[in-house]
Design a protein around this motif. Structure first.
Motif, PDB file in Angstrom:
ATOM      1  N   ILE A  22       0.802  -1.221   0.000  1.00  0.00           N
ATOM      2  CA  ILE A  22       0.000   0.000   0.000  1.00  0.00           C
ATOM      3  C   ILE A  22       0.836   1.272   0.000  1.00  0.00           C
ATOM      4  O   ILE A  22       0.369   2.298  -0.466  1.00  0.00           O
ATOM      5  CB  ILE A  22      -1.030   0.031   1.154  1.00  0.00           C
ATOM      6  N   GLN A  23       2.046   1.225   0.530  1.00  0.00           N
ATOM      7  CA  GLN A  23       2.897   2.405   0.495  1.00  0.00           C
ATOM      8  C   GLN A  23       4.302   2.037   0.933  1.00  0.00           C
ATOM      9  O   GLN A  23       4.481   1.432   1.977  1.00  0.00           O
ATOM     10  CB  GLN A  23       2.342   3.491   1.416  1.00  0.00           C
ATOM     11  N   ARG A  24       5.280   2.403   0.132  1.00  0.00           N
ATOM     12  CA  ARG A  24       6.688   2.142   0.416  1.00  0.00           C
ATOM     13  C   ARG A  24       6.894   0.802   1.135  1.00  0.00           C
ATOM     14  O   ARG A  24       6.782  -0.220   0.540  1.00  0.00           O
ATOM     15  CB  ARG A  24       7.298   3.294   1.209  1.00  0.00           C
ATOM     16  N   SER A  25       7.096   0.808   2.418  1.00  0.00           N
ATOM     17  CA  SER A  25       7.359  -0.438   3.152  1.00  0.00           C
ATOM     18  C   SER A  25       6.165  -0.837   4.021  1.00  0.00           C
ATOM     19  O   SER A  25       6.331  -1.361   5.115  1.00  0.00           O
ATOM     20  CB  SER A  25       8.609  -0.281   4.013  1.00  0.00           C
ATOM     21  N   VAL A  26       4.954  -0.607   3.518  1.00  0.00           N
ATOM     22  CA  VAL A  26       3.732  -0.903   4.262  1.00  0.00           C
ATOM     23  C   VAL A  26       2.853  -1.831   3.436  1.00  0.00           C
ATOM     24  O   VAL A  26       2.631  -1.603   2.248  1.00  0.00           O
ATOM     25  CB  VAL A  26       2.950   0.388   4.599  1.00  0.00           C
ATOM     26  N   PHE A  27       2.340  -2.869   4.098  1.00  0.00           N
ATOM     27  CA  PHE A  27       1.508  -3.881   3.448  1.00  0.00           C
ATOM     28  C   PHE A  27       0.297  -4.177   4.316  1.00  0.00           C
ATOM     29  O   PHE A  27       0.332  -3.991   5.531  1.00  0.00           O
ATOM     30  CB  PHE A  27       2.303  -5.177   3.254  1.00  0.00           C
ATOM     31  N   GLU A  28      -0.771  -4.678   3.689  1.00  0.00           N
ATOM     32  CA  GLU A  28      -1.957  -5.066   4.435  1.00  0.00           C
ATOM     33  C   GLU A  28      -2.643  -6.221   3.739  1.00  0.00           C
ATOM     34  O   GLU A  28      -2.435  -6.459   2.550  1.00  0.00           O
ATOM     35  CB  GLU A  28      -2.933  -3.884   4.570  1.00  0.00           C
ATOM     36  N   GLY A  29      -3.466  -6.946   4.496  1.00  0.00           N
ATOM     37  CA  GLY A  29      -4.249  -8.010   3.890  1.00  0.00           C
ATOM     38  C   GLY A  29      -4.645  -9.092   4.875  1.00  0.00           C
ATOM     39  O   GLY A  29      -4.196  -9.116   6.021  1.00  0.00           O
ATOM     40  N   GLU A  30      -5.505  -9.974   4.389  1.00  0.00           N
ATOM     41  CA  GLU A  30      -5.962 -11.129   5.162  1.00  0.00           C
ATOM     42  C   GLU A  30      -4.914 -12.231   5.057  1.00  0.00           C
ATOM     43  O   GLU A  30      -4.429 -12.516   3.970  1.00  0.00           O
ATOM     44  CB  GLU A  30      -7.288 -11.655   4.608  1.00  0.00           C
ATOM     45  N   LEU A  31      -4.593 -12.849   6.190  1.00  0.00           N
ATOM     46  CA  LEU A  31      -3.645 -13.962   6.222  1.00  0.00           C
ATOM     47  C   LEU A  31      -4.145 -15.041   7.164  1.00  0.00           C
ATOM     48  O   LEU A  31      -4.738 -14.738   8.198  1.00  0.00           O
ATOM     49  CB  LEU A  31      -2.278 -13.502   6.752  1.00  0.00           C
ATOM     50  N   ILE A  70       4.383  -6.069  12.909  1.00  0.00           N
ATOM     51  CA  ILE A  70       3.163  -6.693  12.396  1.00  0.00           C
ATOM     52  C   ILE A  70       2.016  -6.368  13.347  1.00  0.00           C
ATOM     53  O   ILE A  70       2.073  -6.695  14.530  1.00  0.00           O
ATOM     54  CB  ILE A  70       3.331  -8.216  12.265  1.00  0.00           C
ATOM     55  N   PHE A  71       0.997  -5.709  12.803  1.00  0.00           N
ATOM     56  CA  PHE A  71      -0.222  -5.423  13.549  1.00  0.00           C
ATOM     57  C   PHE A  71      -1.254  -6.466  13.148  1.00  0.00           C
ATOM     58  O   PHE A  71      -1.561  -6.603  11.966  1.00  0.00           O
ATOM     59  CB  PHE A  71      -0.765  -4.030  13.214  1.00  0.00           C
ATOM     60  N   LYS A  72      -1.786  -7.210  14.111  1.00  0.00           N
ATOM     61  CA  LYS A  72      -2.799  -8.224  13.847  1.00  0.00           C
ATOM     62  C   LYS A  72      -4.153  -7.694  14.323  1.00  0.00           C
ATOM     63  O   LYS A  72      -4.282  -7.295  15.476  1.00  0.00           O
ATOM     64  CB  LYS A  72      -2.484  -9.518  14.583  1.00  0.00           C
TER      65      LYS A  72
END
Length: 85
Positions: free
Chosen positions: A28-37, A61-63
């Motif tokens: 989503i931005q530079r060194s930032v990611f998101e999603g279902e895992l 990691i934010f859960k």
């Protein structure tokens, strides 16, 4: 589970970290990611990152219980084409 991952890697390893994270999450931005895992995929992601990490690298990691518990506001240029939240 919904995950937001942020990393800070030395420039020598940043492309490797980017490619690993993109296998599992949405960039989503530079060194930032998101999603279902799943727990299993989170385990695999963490192990792959551990293999390339050095002493000064870091990953946070934010859960979250679900993506609907997060309110995301984007200001400025949106890097990713995916607006998941």
């Amino acid at each position: 589970m919904y995950v937001i991952l942020v990393y800070d890697f030395d420039e020598k390893r940043v492309v490797k970290a980017l490619n690993i994270c993109r296998k599992y999450l949405t960039w989503i931005q530079r060194s930032v990611f998101e999603g279902e895992l799943t727990e299993g995929n989170l385990y695999l992601l963490k192990n792959e990152l551990k293999k390339i990490m050095k002493e000064n690298d870091s990953v946070i990691i934010f859960k979250l219980e679900g993506k609907f518990m997060v309110n995301k506001e984007i200001m400025g240029k949106k890097i990713s084409d995916n607006n998941i939240l």
